[in-house]
Design an enzyme around this catalytic site. Structure first.
Site, short mmCIF file in Angstrom:
data_model
loop_
_atom_site.label_atom_id
_atom_site.label_comp_id
_atom_site.label_asym_id
_atom_site.label_seq_id
_atom_site.Cartn_x
_atom_site.Cartn_y
_atom_site.Cartn_z
N PHE A 165 -49.69 18.76 33.14
CA PHE A 165 -50.51 17.90 32.67
C PHE A 165 -49.32 16.58 32.32
O PHE A 165 -50.06 15.78 31.72
CB PHE A 165 -51.26 18.13 31.58
CG PHE A 165 -52.43 19.21 31.93
CD1 PHE A 165 -53.59 18.99 32.61
CD2 PHE A 165 -52.33 20.60 31.52
CE1 PHE A 165 -54.57 19.66 33.12
CE2 PHE A 165 -53.15 21.45 32.10
CZ PHE A 165 -54.11 20.92 32.88
N ARG A 167 -47.31 13.10 31.64
CA ARG A 167 -47.57 11.61 32.10
C ARG A 167 -46.44 11.15 32.55
O ARG A 167 -45.20 11.61 31.79
CB ARG A 167 -48.38 10.74 30.96
CG ARG A 167 -49.62 11.32 30.44
CD ARG A 167 -49.86 10.85 29.08
NE ARG A 167 -49.23 11.41 28.04
CZ ARG A 167 -49.03 11.17 27.07
NH1 ARG A 167 -49.60 10.22 26.55
NH2 ARG A 167 -48.24 12.04 26.13
N LEU A 267 -59.06 4.33 26.06
CA LEU A 267 -60.23 3.48 25.96
C LEU A 267 -59.45 2.20 26.17
O LEU A 267 -60.31 1.13 25.33
CB LEU A 267 -60.78 3.61 24.47
CG LEU A 267 -61.85 4.88 24.42
CD1 LEU A 267 -62.52 5.12 23.18
CD2 LEU A 267 -63.01 4.77 25.62
N ALA A 269 -59.04 -1.12 27.61
CA ALA A 269 -59.45 -1.85 28.78
C ALA A 269 -58.56 -2.71 29.32
O ALA A 269 -57.74 -3.18 28.75
CB ALA A 269 -60.90 -2.86 28.31
N GLY A 274 -54.32 3.13 37.53
CA GLY A 274 -53.37 3.49 38.69
C GLY A 274 -52.42 4.60 38.66
O GLY A 274 -52.78 5.34 37.83
N CYS A 277 -51.65 10.19 40.20
CA CYS A 277 -52.54 11.10 40.18
C CYS A 277 -54.00 10.54 39.70
O CYS A 277 -54.88 11.04 40.57
CB CYS A 277 -52.01 11.72 38.72
SG CYS A 277 -50.48 12.95 39.20
N ARG A 344 -47.09 3.14 42.75
CA ARG A 344 -48.05 3.69 43.57
C ARG A 344 -49.56 3.15 42.75
O ARG A 344 -49.80 3.63 41.77
CB ARG A 344 -47.96 5.24 43.50
CG ARG A 344 -46.89 5.68 44.54
CD ARG A 344 -46.79 7.05 44.58
NE ARG A 344 -45.86 7.69 43.35
CZ ARG A 344 -45.68 8.70 43.49
NH1 ARG A 344 -45.94 9.63 44.04
NH2 ARG A 344 -45.17 9.18 42.19
#
Ligand code: UDX
Length: 453
Positions: A165, A167, A267, A269, A274, A277, A344
Site C-alpha cells: 500500500f 505511496r 479530501l 479538491a 493521477g 495506481c 504517469r
C-alpha cells in the site's frame, strides 16, 4: 534453511517502485536481499547504484545496502530463488486505457520461479506483491507453479498474496510503518512463516490481517478505488461550491473531515488523481466487474468525474483571460504529485494538453520531472530552469503540483514577475485571503467572494 530465524535470505523479483523500496527496506533491517531484474540496461545502472526513479531517501538506503553487501542484483530469477528462502514477486502489471490488465510479466515470473522450485531442496515461500485481478494467484499463479515445478503448494512450497500500500514520495515511511499487513496465504505453513516474518519486521507493532488470497487481492483494488472515490466526491462538491457565492471547498472539506466517521484525508479538491495506481486499479476493477456481469455505476462515475476535473481549471482560466490563444501560461509542477518524478497519468499533463488545444503558450517548471515531461510534451512547451524564470512575463500561473518549493512563494513574487498577476491555485496550497491582497487569485472550489456578510 529456516526463515523463522530473524534475518532471512530473500529474493525480490522486479525492481519497480514496490520491489526496489521493499528490497532496500529489508536490506536495511539486516536481511540479505537479492533482486532479479530482466531489463539488462536497468540492471547495469542498479549495479552502479543508480536509481531508475526518484524517491526521497531511497538513494541513501540503496547505497548503504550495497556498501554493506546486503543487496545484490541479478538477471537470473531462478538463481535468486534457489538461493533464498522467501521470494516476493513485484513485477509490473500494467493495463491498457480501457483497464485490461497485462499479466505477461506475472506469467513469465511464475514460469521462472516454478523452474527453480522444481530444483529446490527446501520449503520456499512465494509472495505475490504485484497488484493483480482478484483470483490471479489461485487461478493462474498457483497452477503454473505446480504444473512446471511438479510440486504442491502446502507440501513442497508456500504461496501467498501480500498487497503493498505504499505511496510514491513517502514510500520508505509507508513500507516501514504501514497501517496494516494483509496476508492471503494459500497454505497454513506459508501463513505461519509470514506471520512470524512480519511480526519480526515490524516488531509486532503493525496489525496483521489474515484473509483468503483473492480477498487480499481485492483489498488492494478496493482500497485504491475507495481513495479515488473520496477524491472524485470532494471534487464534485468543489464544482458545486464553485457555482455558489462565498464558499470555499477547503472549509467544507475540513468541516466534513473533522467528523471522525469521515476523516480528513483524501479530501483535497483540485485537479483530480493521477499516478500509476489509482486510475489503473479503478479501471481494472470496473473492467473485471463488467466481465463478471456487474456494471459498477459508482466506480464509473468516480473515473468520469476525474477525467473531467482538469476542465474546471481551464474554465477558470478562460473566465479570467477570455481567449487563451497566444497567452503565456506558466504551469508549476508536472509530476502527478509532489516528491516524485512520476508523470504517469499526471493531472498536470492533462491540463497542459487542454490548454495547448485552446492555443495557450505553455511554460512549465518542476523540480524533478521535467526530463520525463519532455519525453511526452517535447517541443510543444517551454521548460523553465527555475520558478522565477518561468513566471517572468506570464499572463497566468497555474499551480498544478503542490511541491514544497512552491509553498514558500510569496504573493508579491508572483505579482512582480508576471505580466498579469493571475494565479490559479489548482492544488489549494495558498491562503486565499493573503494572496488576494496582492494578485488575482482563483482556485477550483473557491467561489467568488461576497462582501455582504
Ligand atoms: C496510491 C495509494 O495511496 C497507495 O496506497 C497505493 O499503494 C498506490 O496508489 P500513490 O499513487 O503514490 O499511492 O498516490 P497518492 O498519494 O494516493 O495520490 C494519488 C493521486 O491522488 C495524486 O495525483 C494526488 O495528487 C491525488 N490526490 C490525493 C488528490 O487529488 N486529493 C487528495 O486528497 C489526495
Amino acid at each position: 534453511m529456516n526463515i523463522d530465524k530473524k534475518m532471512a535470505l530473500i529474493s525480490v523479483v522486479g525492481s519497480g517502485h514496490v520491489g526496489l523500496v521493499w528490497a532496500c527496506c529489508m536490506a536495511d533491517k539486516g536481511h540479505e536481499v537479492i533482486v532479479s531484474e530482466r531489463d539488462l540496461e536497468k540492471l547495469k545502472r542498479l549495479n552502479q547504484g543508480a536509481l531508475p526513479f526518484y524517491e526521497p531517501g531511497l538513494a541513501q538506503l540503496m547505497s548503504d545496502a550495497l556498501t554493506k553487501a546486503k543487496l545484490t542484483f541479478t538477471s537470473r530469477t531462478s538463481e535468486a530463488i534457489t538461493k533464498s528462502e522467501i521470494s516476493f514477486v513485484a513485477v509490473g502489471t500494467p493495463s491498457d486505457h480501457v483497464g485490461r490488465i497485462d499479466l505477461s510479466q506475472i506469467k513469465s515470473a511464475s514460469i521462472e520461479i516454478a523452474k527453480a522450485l522444481g530444483k529446490a531442496e527446501f520449503y520456499h515461500v512465494v509472495v505475490v506483491r504485484s497488484s493483480v485481478t482478484p483470483g490471479t494467484t489461485v487461478n493462474l499463479i498457483k497452477p503454473t507453479l505446480e504444473r512446471i515445478s511438479g510440486k504442491r503448494v502446502g507440501r513442497n512450497f508456500g504461496l501467498a498474496v501480500q498487497p503493498e500500500f505504499l505511496r510514491e514520495g513517502s514510500a520508505i515511511h509507508d513500507v516501514l510503518h504501514p497501517d496494516r499487513v494483509v496476508i492471503g496465504a494459500c497454505d497454513t505453513k506459508a501463513m505461519n512463516k509470514l506471520r512470524k516474518f512480519y511480526h519480526a519486521f515490524h516488531e509486532s507493532k503493525v496489525p496483521i490481517l489474515e484473509v483468503s488470497p483473492t480477498a487480499a487481492e481485492m483489498i488492494k483494488l478496493a482500497s485504491n478505488a475507495f481513495l479515488a472515490t473520496r477524491i472524485s466526491f470532494i471534487n464534485e462538491i468543489a464544482n458545486i461550491c464553485q457555482q455558489l457565492q462565498d464558499v470555499d471547498i477547503v472549509d467544507v472539506a475540513k468541516g466534513m473531515g473533522l467528523d471522525k466517521r469521515i476523516g480528513l484525508t483524501y479530501l483535497n479538491a483540485g485537479l483530480g488523481f493521477g499516478g500509476s495506481c489509482l486510475p489503473k486499479d479503478l479501471r481494472l476493477l470496473i473492467t473485471e466487474s463488467n466481465r463478471l456481469g456487474y456494471f459498477p455505476p459508482l466506480l464509473k462515475s468516480t473515473l468520469r468525474v476525474n477525467e473531467l476535473q482538469p476542465l474546471q481549471t481551464v474554465r477558470i482560466a478562460k473566465q479570467e483571460l477570455g481567449t487563451l490563444a497566444g497567452k503565456k501560461i506558466t504551469i508549476l509542477g508536472s509530476s502527478f504529485k509532489p516528491n516524485t518524478d512520476d508523470i504517469r497519468e499526471s493531472p498536470s499533463l492533462k491540463l497542459i494538453e487542454l490548454l495547448l488545444r485552446s492555443g495557450a503558450k505553455i511554460t512549465i517548471y518542476d523540480p524533478v520531472s521535467l526530463e520525463k515531461a519532455n519525453r511526452i510534451l517535447g517541443k510543444k512547451v517551454v521548460y523553465a530552469s527555475s520558478v522565477r524564470s518561468g513566471l517572468r512575463d506570464a499572463d497566468c500561473c497555474i499551480l498544478a503540483t503542490e511541491w514544497p518549493e512552491f509553498k514558500g512563494l510569496r504573493p508579491k513574487e508572483f505579482a512582480s514577475l508576471m505580466r498579469t498577476p493571475l494565479l490559479i491555485d489548482a492544488r489549494r496550497i495558498y491562503s486565499p485571503d493573503k494572496y488576494m491582497r496582492y494578485l488575482r487569485y482563483r482556485a477550483p472550489g473557491l467561489s467568488e467572494r461576497t462582501q455582504n456578510c
